[in-house]
Write an enzyme that holds these catalytic residues in place. Structure first.
Site, PDB file in Angstrom:
ATOM      1  CG  HIS A 191      42.855  30.250  34.215  1.00 14.36           C
ATOM      2  ND1 HIS A 191      42.127  30.281  35.376  1.00 14.36           N
ATOM      3  CD2 HIS A 191      43.602  31.384  34.207  1.00 14.36           C
ATOM      4  CE1 HIS A 191      42.408  31.383  36.049  1.00 14.36           C
ATOM      5  NE2 HIS A 191      43.306  32.071  35.363  1.00 14.36           N
ATOM      6  CG  HIS A 214      41.511  35.298  32.245  1.00 18.47           C
ATOM      7  ND1 HIS A 214      41.031  36.346  33.018  1.00 18.47           N
ATOM      8  CD2 HIS A 214      42.287  34.558  33.063  1.00 18.47           C
ATOM      9  CE1 HIS A 214      41.520  36.238  34.240  1.00 18.47           C
ATOM     10  NE2 HIS A 214      42.278  35.165  34.304  1.00 18.47           N
TER      11      HIS A 214
END
Length: 266
Positions: free
Chosen positions: A212, A150
């Site tokens: 994501h 991330h």
């Protein structure tokens, strides 16, 4: 069946996801924790407000760390081990930890200890690098594996670069990039084009395969990592998974939880 303690509880604190199938890894972790600590109550807290709103809209309970602590306090729990299931010591972890410490210092609990995220120490980096041996495809001659974390706009982002250094000693054909911060997809593409691998294996380095993974990494949109790599002329093989599904990584989190439990009980 043993009854849970009236005073001890474990809070598993994760960023969270609204995708039900992506939460399967959470269920496995919870089962392992309950088996290890049968006398402790086990609850969840999700540090993402957006995720909590999404879960609540589906009719399920989704506690923040504050509301989870409120519930436990109301039930008479006095000794808490809070275990992060974050990857890096970024702002999500830091804010959660600070909230816990503020409430401990306010005298709301007799004891409260927070277990660190996956990449919390140099030892964690080594263990994570070793765990990648079985997370990645077994045969990669002439290939490159790209892990996508991330990332963060936070000093904790440095752990990704530190992990890259450790991983490079084990296998120089493993690259670690991040969705936020550097190295992003542009830098990773520069490296890939220089190396010109026959195939690129693209794997998430996030806890669960949520938005994501589905969109930013593996999506069909022109800005996704998979699309960018394929457009650059390389074969890209994507695995939609989460690191919480891989036992060697879970073992690291559980080792941190063991330390937290020991601190709470001492």
């Amino acid at each position: 069946m043993k009854q849970t303690s009236q005073h001890k509880a474990i809070v598993l604190a994760a960023f969270g996801t609204v995708r039900q199938n992506a939460r399967q890894g959470f269920d496995v972790v919870e089962q392992r924790v309950r088996a290890l600590y049968p006398e402790w109550e086990v609850v969840w807290a999700f540090t993402s407000e957006k995720v909590r709103r999404g879960i609540t809209r589906s009719g399920q309970q989704a506690d923040s760390i504050d509301s989870a602590l409120d519930r436990l306090k109301a039930k008479g729990m006095t000794r808490l081990a809070v275990q992060s299931l974050h990857t890096a010591p970024g702002s999500e972890f830091e804010n959660m930890r600070d909230t816990c410490m503020e409430r401990l210092q306010a005298g709301e609990f007799e004891a409260l200890h927070v277990g660190g995220p996956l990449l919390d120490s140099p030892e964690d980096l080594e263990l994570t690098a070793q765990g990648l041996r079985t997370y990645l495809p077994p045969c990669r001659a002439g290939e490159t594996a790209v892990l996508v974390g991330h990332g963060a706009i936070h000093e904790g982002h440095a752990c990704y670069a530190a992990l890259q250094k450790v991983v490079h000693k084990i296998d120089p054909d493993i690259l670690i990039g991040t969705l936020t911060g550097e190295p992003g997809i542009d830098k990773i593409l520069q490296i890939l084009l220089t190396r010109a691998p026959q195939n690129v294996h693209l794997l998430p380095f996030l806890s669960v395969p949520g938005y994501h993974v589905r969109e930013d990494i593996a999506g069909n949109g022109s800005a996704s990592w998979a699309s960018r790599i394929q457009k650059a002329g390389m074969q890209c093989h994507v695995r939609q998974t989460g690191i919480i599904e891989h036992p060697p990584f879970v073992d690291i989190w559980l080792a941190h939880l063991a330390d937290a439990v020991q601190a709470v009980e001492s």
